[in-house]
Design a protein around this motif. Structure first.
Motif, PDB file in Angstrom:
ATOM      1  N   GLY A 135      -3.496  -6.129  -5.420  1.00 49.78           N
ATOM      2  CA  GLY A 135      -2.237  -6.702  -4.947  1.00 49.78           C
ATOM      3  C   GLY A 135      -1.575  -5.807  -3.913  1.00 49.78           C
ATOM      4  O   GLY A 135      -1.027  -6.283  -2.913  1.00 49.78           O
ATOM      5  N   MET A 136      -1.637  -4.494  -4.138  1.00 52.30           N
ATOM      6  CA  MET A 136      -1.090  -3.561  -3.155  1.00 52.30           C
ATOM      7  C   MET A 136      -1.851  -3.673  -1.838  1.00 52.30           C
ATOM      8  O   MET A 136      -1.250  -3.621  -0.763  1.00 52.30           O
ATOM      9  N   GLY A 137      -3.175  -3.817  -1.944  1.00 56.34           N
ATOM     10  CA  GLY A 137      -3.974  -3.945  -0.723  1.00 56.34           C
ATOM     11  C   GLY A 137      -3.570  -5.182   0.061  1.00 56.34           C
ATOM     12  O   GLY A 137      -3.316  -5.118   1.269  1.00 56.34           O
ATOM     13  N   PHE A 138      -3.449  -6.298  -0.628  1.00 52.01           N
ATOM     14  CA  PHE A 138      -3.110  -7.550   0.055  1.00 52.01           C
ATOM     15  C   PHE A 138      -1.718  -7.481   0.681  1.00 52.01           C
ATOM     16  O   PHE A 138      -1.540  -7.742   1.873  1.00 52.01           O
ATOM     17  N   THR A 139      -0.723  -7.076  -0.112  1.00 49.18           N
ATOM     18  CA  THR A 139       0.641  -7.046   0.427  1.00 49.18           C
ATOM     19  C   THR A 139       0.752  -6.018   1.557  1.00 49.18           C
ATOM     20  O   THR A 139       1.484  -6.231   2.519  1.00 49.18           O
ATOM     21  N   GLY A 140      -0.012  -4.928   1.433  1.00 48.46           N
ATOM     22  CA  GLY A 140       0.054  -3.902   2.475  1.00 48.46           C
ATOM     23  C   GLY A 140      -0.472  -4.404   3.805  1.00 48.46           C
ATOM     24  O   GLY A 140       0.106  -4.138   4.862  1.00 48.46           O
ATOM     25  N   HIS A 192       5.528  -4.736  -1.995  1.00 48.42           N
ATOM     26  CA  HIS A 192       4.648  -3.606  -1.709  1.00 48.42           C
ATOM     27  C   HIS A 192       5.304  -2.256  -1.999  1.00 48.42           C
ATOM     28  O   HIS A 192       4.622  -1.327  -2.402  1.00 48.42           O
ATOM     29  N   VAL A 193       6.614  -2.142  -1.761  1.00 47.02           N
ATOM     30  CA  VAL A 193       7.217  -0.822  -1.935  1.00 47.02           C
ATOM     31  C   VAL A 193       8.039  -0.659  -3.216  1.00 47.02           C
ATOM     32  O   VAL A 193       8.299   0.464  -3.618  1.00 47.02           O
ATOM     33  N   PHE A 194       8.463  -1.758  -3.828  1.00 48.56           N
ATOM     34  CA  PHE A 194       9.233  -1.603  -5.063  1.00 48.56           C
ATOM     35  C   PHE A 194       8.500  -2.156  -6.281  1.00 48.56           C
ATOM     36  O   PHE A 194       8.185  -1.424  -7.215  1.00 48.56           O
ATOM     37  N   VAL A 195       8.242  -3.442  -6.256  1.00 44.19           N
ATOM     38  CA  VAL A 195       7.809  -4.106  -7.483  1.00 44.19           C
ATOM     39  C   VAL A 195       6.445  -3.601  -7.954  1.00 44.19           C
ATOM     40  O   VAL A 195       6.311  -3.094  -9.075  1.00 44.19           O
ATOM     41  N   PRO A 197       4.524  -0.959  -6.957  1.00 46.64           N
ATOM     42  CA  PRO A 197       4.433   0.472  -7.310  1.00 46.64           C
ATOM     43  C   PRO A 197       5.127   0.791  -8.627  1.00 46.64           C
ATOM     44  O   PRO A 197       4.624   1.606  -9.418  1.00 46.64           O
ATOM     45  N   ALA A 198       6.273   0.152  -8.887  1.00 49.98           N
ATOM     46  CA  ALA A 198       6.964   0.428 -10.153  1.00 49.98           C
ATOM     47  C   ALA A 198       6.088   0.011 -11.325  1.00 49.98           C
ATOM     48  O   ALA A 198       5.943   0.750 -12.309  1.00 49.98           O
ATOM     49  N   LEU A 199       5.481  -1.169 -11.212  1.00 47.91           N
ATOM     50  CA  LEU A 199       4.589  -1.615 -12.279  1.00 47.91           C
ATOM     51  C   LEU A 199       3.416  -0.647 -12.436  1.00 47.91           C
ATOM     52  O   LEU A 199       3.021  -0.306 -13.556  1.00 47.91           O
ATOM     53  N   ILE A 200       2.863  -0.211 -11.300  1.00 50.43           N
ATOM     54  CA  ILE A 200       1.717   0.699 -11.369  1.00 50.43           C
ATOM     55  C   ILE A 200       2.119   1.995 -12.069  1.00 50.43           C
ATOM     56  O   ILE A 200       1.420   2.478 -12.964  1.00 50.43           O
TER      57      ILE A 200
END
Ligand code: HEC
Length: 472
Positions: A135-140, A192-195, A197-200
């Protein structure tokens, strides 16, 4: 002198915060003796994630999450800002490293049967982390906000829009409204920067806590099945007899490997640099070839290669089913043999998966299904006739963009059927109907072509037949 001040300060803090009481048992806990190089991929994933946090925060100092300014901000970052290019490169290759490491880590854990009792929840939190990483890859990639990024979102939203029942709702959720625009970018930025990463971070905490609580799994031996009633005793006995402290006996490998990985990332960032930005986004242009970064290319291939009728179901339910299947693995198989030589089905599943990913990835690289926007006009010698109507049709075939999707004797794209001998298959009337009405994945040209243009195109296509065969 300084050392004394340092020591007193540390003692003061430690007495109040209890840092060493927390950390010392963590780094000195005993681990199985022969946990060797196979066990480094988890910590390497964590190292890559930390690198992403650091470089990501630095990038966000210059990034502007606005659809009007994002592209220019990234251009500035890539070409003018001091170290901007290096920073983007680090973040890009760091992402690649993180995906690679988390993938290998998951495969290794699966093949070693390390997800079995008592480590089921280690696996489950791990699967969630794997999904979040993608998900980070896609949103990034969306944050690049170039032609490719914007089109990936449009394609994604269109695909999601075709899902049964909730489709339109999901599409609106992705786009942040009925259309792609500023809201869309804000949405992906926040994800990408809040949701995410916080979950990760939360899940990494849980994952590590579980690793400490349940211990690192001992390397599997054939003929030593996991039995939940005795496992913990046996494990404790093993550690008692042959265990060694995590630091430094086992952890030095983690450090060496993670450091090596970071060196490779830095070298790639320095030597290869970040991916060039595409053209600035222009939603009125269909001249885009949306292609995600390598680690999502396989999914792009899945979407493109599926027969249109299955697509709707597939888009929503297949990823869901795959995710659920991964999550329940340890619940279905919590006991039994761990060594791969006693688990032929597990090995077969991994091999199938690897071959499948490999094939899809290859297909994604070729992406025959994307229109070929570099196609040149059809050469004179390929146009079989000097009839002015045929000649005119051949020109229209290029100027009306048919050639982006259809090849004639190797000239043109492969998105649609090859039309080299189309009149062997279709009558002129059928050809005309197809062009007027379009089809799945082919636009309708009824409103675009004037009647005489339509005539010229169909005459040209009618002239396309196997050499030697007479006109019908
Ligand atoms: C965006 C890609 C695209 C463009 C542009 C496009 N086509 Fe197509 N075309 C397709 C696809 C995909 C099919 C197959 C549709 C199906 O599933 O039946 C197709 C089918 C056809 C067929 C039927 C071929 C067969 O063997 O069944 C004809 C004829 C045709 N197109 C002509 C044209 C002409 C003429 C133009 C330009 C005016 C054009 N196409 C533009 C994608 C495209």
């Amino acid at each position: 002198m300084f050392l004394r001040i340092f020591k007193t300060t540390w003692a003061w803090l430690d007495a109040r915060l209890g840092i060493s009481a927390l950390v010392v048992p963590m780094i000195t806990h005993r681990v199985p003796p022969d946990a060797r190089w196979w066990y480094v991929f988890g910590s390497a994933t964590l190292a890559a994630f930390l690198l992403q946090v650091v470089t990501g925060v630095m990038l966000s100092f210059s990034y502007v999450p606005s659809s009007g300014d994002a592209y220019a901000a990234l251009q500035y970052l890539s070409h003018d800002a001091p170290f901007g290019r290096l920073l983007r490169g680090l973040h890009y290759f760091g992402a690649s490293a993180m995906v690679l490491m988390v993938g290998i880590h998951a495969l290794q854990v699966f093949l070693f049967g390390a997800y079995k009792f008592p480590r089921e929840l280690n696996w489950i939190t791990g699967v969630l982390l794997l999904g979040l990483t993608l998900g980070m890859g896609f949103t990034g990639q969306i944050l690049r906000w170039d032609q490719t990024a914007v089109w990936s979102v449009v394609v994604g939203a269109e695909q999601a829009g075709r899902a049964p029942l909730a489709g339109e709702w999901i599409a609106r959720l992705i786009l942040g409204g009925g259309n792609i625009g500023g809201m869309t970018l804000s949405r992906f930025f926040v994800l990408h920067v809040f949701v995410l990463p916080a979950l990760i971070m939360g899940l990494v905490g849980a994952h590590l806590r579980l690793v400490l609580r349940n211990g690192i799994s001992e390397p599997p031996k054939p003929g030593a099945p996991v039995d939940p009633t005795t496992y913990r005793q046996d494990y404790a006995a093993l550690l008692e007899k042959t265990g060694r402290p995590f630091w430094p006996d086992a952890a030095w490998r983690d450090v060496v490997f993670a450091a090596g990985m970071i060196v490779v990332v830095v070298l790639c960032a320095f030597l290869l640099g970040p991916p060039e930005l595409g053209k600035p986004p222009d939603p009125s242009l269909i001249h885009a070839d949306p292609r995600p970064d390598w680690y999502l290319l396989w999914y792009f291939a899945v979407l493109a290669l599926l027969p249109p009728a299955t697509e709707n179901v597939f888009i929503v339910f297949a990823p869901l089913a795959a995710g659920v299947a991964l999550l329940v693995i340890p619940l279905l198989f919590p006991r039994g043999e761990r060594h791969f030589s006693r688990r032929p089905w597990a090995v077969a599943a991994v091999l199938t998966l690897l071959v499948m990913f490999g094939a899809l990835w290859r297909a994604g690289l070729d992406s025959d299904w994307s229109p070929d926007f570099t196609a040149q006009p059809i050469p004179q010698k390929v146009v079989a006739s000097t009839d002015p109507l045929v000649q005119h049709g051949a020109q229209l075939f290029f100027s009306k963009a048919c050639i982006h999707c259809h090849a004639i004797e190797g000239n043109g794209g492969r998105r649609g059927p090859n039309l080299t001998d189309v009149s062997d298959r279709l009558t002129q009337e059928q050809i005309t109907i197809r062009i007027l009405n379009g089809a799945t994945n082919m636009p309708a040209f009824g409103d675009i072509l004037k009647p005489d243009e339509m005539k010229a195109l169909s005459v040209f296509l009618e002239s396309r037949r196997e050499p030697g065969r007479k006109s019908n």
